[in-house]
Design an enzyme around this catalytic site. Structure first.
Site: not given
Ligand code: SUG
Length: 442
Positions: A23, A30-31, A113, A177, A213, A249, A370
């Protein structure tokens, strides 16, 4: 692997043994949603390797980047914890569980990333340039870059062909990123192309809502460092709507390859300008084929939940139109499934959608796109890079055997204080590095 052409090589992140749902990422839905769930690192790594196998079988050149050393004891020592490894883990678990999660994060799996990459056809000195991303916006990711630079320097060591740059300064003004906010468009991979850099804010600007970011200053610094031609470079602002809907992102709402840019209507702050700028930069090189997905067909929320755009867009050997390698979640969402059916039935540049199961990674907000870093390489560059990280099926079998033998199939955040687990993680990585002929990284 024998192609005599310049091709796009995907370097996927090999998912590490400490993959967990910490988290840790603000703005990554989602995290946040799956925080605290039990993860399955073994399944995660096997899923990732199966995706790589799919592409090897199809005839692509496929590379892999090893996981970073986790837990990162150096980070915990920097945070003031001292004593034996077991003491450090125990104290950190008690006093600073968030730091312990950061030290263990397997987030280097998301190699989109890891760095920004400019192919040699685009750079002034004719070398392939890679700049490690500082990932300064998220604590657990900000500690990746020194090791990432070390890994890239070993793989792309040959100085006549490659230039590996350390990360940009570690300040919010330079927040970077990597390739997740970068798209290269061209006629053929070996030709000069247009590099599109997407940023969420200006240096010094504070934005409301979820973190933006990537700064424009970071993108500009990379353009300079890589020696890119300003006339062939486009900088575009991401829309705040997309960021605040969970597109942390640009690759959550956009993917492009060759002459095709596939993106959501809400991806950019000013879509008309982006297309105009790309067309101007591409003048004399190629005709841009934009595929814009209207929000009326796919609301932003569905695009982000299903990760429709976090797909690999590939010139699949033997097929005359591009293939979108999307996550299974795209097939399961009625809106994105219907969109994909209509997309391939049309006569646009995308002719097929293929699905991959990377659910373990998806639950932390990481889809197929990703998990890979694209490096467009000439045959000479492929020969000059470290060969141990280029995959064939036998090497995938070896890596999967190591994963089966050394990874847990259940991991919860409470396991992270266990010194035996830390030892297990480091041993598993050593075996993987050995298989990739990268033991120098231990
Ligand atoms: O940075 N998730 C990653 C996902 C990165 C996806 N990459 C691209 N879109 N290219 C991130 O937010 C979650 C880890 C955790 O919560 O334990 C995480 O870091």
């Amino acid at each position: 692997m024998s192609s005599t052409k310049t091709v796009e090589v995907n370097f996927d992140g090999l998912i590490g043994p400490s993959h967990n749902y910490g988290g840790m990422s603000d703005g990554n839905l989602a995290s946040k949603t799956n925080a605290g769930d039990v993860s399955n690192p073994r399944e995660a790594a096997l899923q990732g390797l199966e995706k790589m196998r799919m592409l090897v079988r199809a005839g692509f050149v496929q590379g892999v980047l090893p996981p970073l050393a986790r837990p990162n004891f150096g980070f915990l020592v920097d945070a003031g914890f001292i004593g034996s490894d077991a003491n450090i883990l125990e104290q950190a678990a008690e006093q600073a569980p968030r730091l312990l999660k950061a030290a263990y994060s397997a987030s280097s799996m998301w190699t989109a990333n890891a760095a920004t990459v400019s192919t040699s056809a685009d750079t002034e000195d004719g070398r392939l340039h890679l700049t490690s991303a500082n990932l300064s916006s998220m604590l657990h990711r900000s500690i990746e870059h020194p090791e990432t630079t070390g890994t890239l320097a070993m793989i792309f060591e040959a100085e006549q062909a490659f230039s590996v740059h350390a990360a940009l300064p570690m300040h919010a003004d330079f927040a970077d990123e990597g390739a997740a906010n970068h798209v290269r468009l061209c006629g053929a991979h070996g030709d000069a192309g247009v590099e599109l850099f997407v940023y969420g804010r200006e240096a010094g600007e504070s934005v409301d809502g979820f973190p933006a970011r990537q700064t424009k200053l970071a993108s500009e610094s990379i353009v300079r460092g890589h020696g890119l031609n300003g006339a062939r470079t486009v900088l575009a602002r991401q829309s705040a709507t997309a960021i605040n809907a969970g597109a942390f992102h640009n690759d959550v709402v956009c993917v492009g390859t060759l002459d095709t840019l596939f993106f959501h209507e809400d991806a950019f702050a000013d879509t008309d300008k982006v297309l105009e700028d790309i067309r101007r930069a591409a003048d004399g090189l190629f005709d841009l084929k934009p595929v814009v997905v209207p929000r009326a067909d796919v609301p932003l929320e569905d695009a982000i939940k299903s990760y429709l755009f976090n797909s690999q867009l590939l010139a699949w050997p033997g097929e005359d139109r591009l293939v979108l390698l999307a996550p299974m979640e795209t097939q399961e969402n009625p809106k994105t499934r219907a969109y994909c059916e209509a997309l391939v039935a049309g006569n646009g540049p995308i002719g097929r959608v293929q699905f991959a199961d990377v659910r373990q990674s998806m639950r932390n907000g990481g889809g197929p796109a990703c998990l890979r870093l694209r490096v467009v390489m000439t045959p000479e560059e492929r020969a000059a890079c470290h060969q141990g990280v280029l995959l064939n099926e036998a090497k995938i079998d070896d890596l999967q055997a190591i994963v089966r033998a050394t990874y847990r199939d259940r991991l919860s955040v409470s396991d992270l204080s266990d010194a035996d687990f830390a030892e297990e993680c480091l041993t598993a990585r050593e075996r993987l590095l050995h298989a990739l002929d990268l033991s120098g990284l231990v």
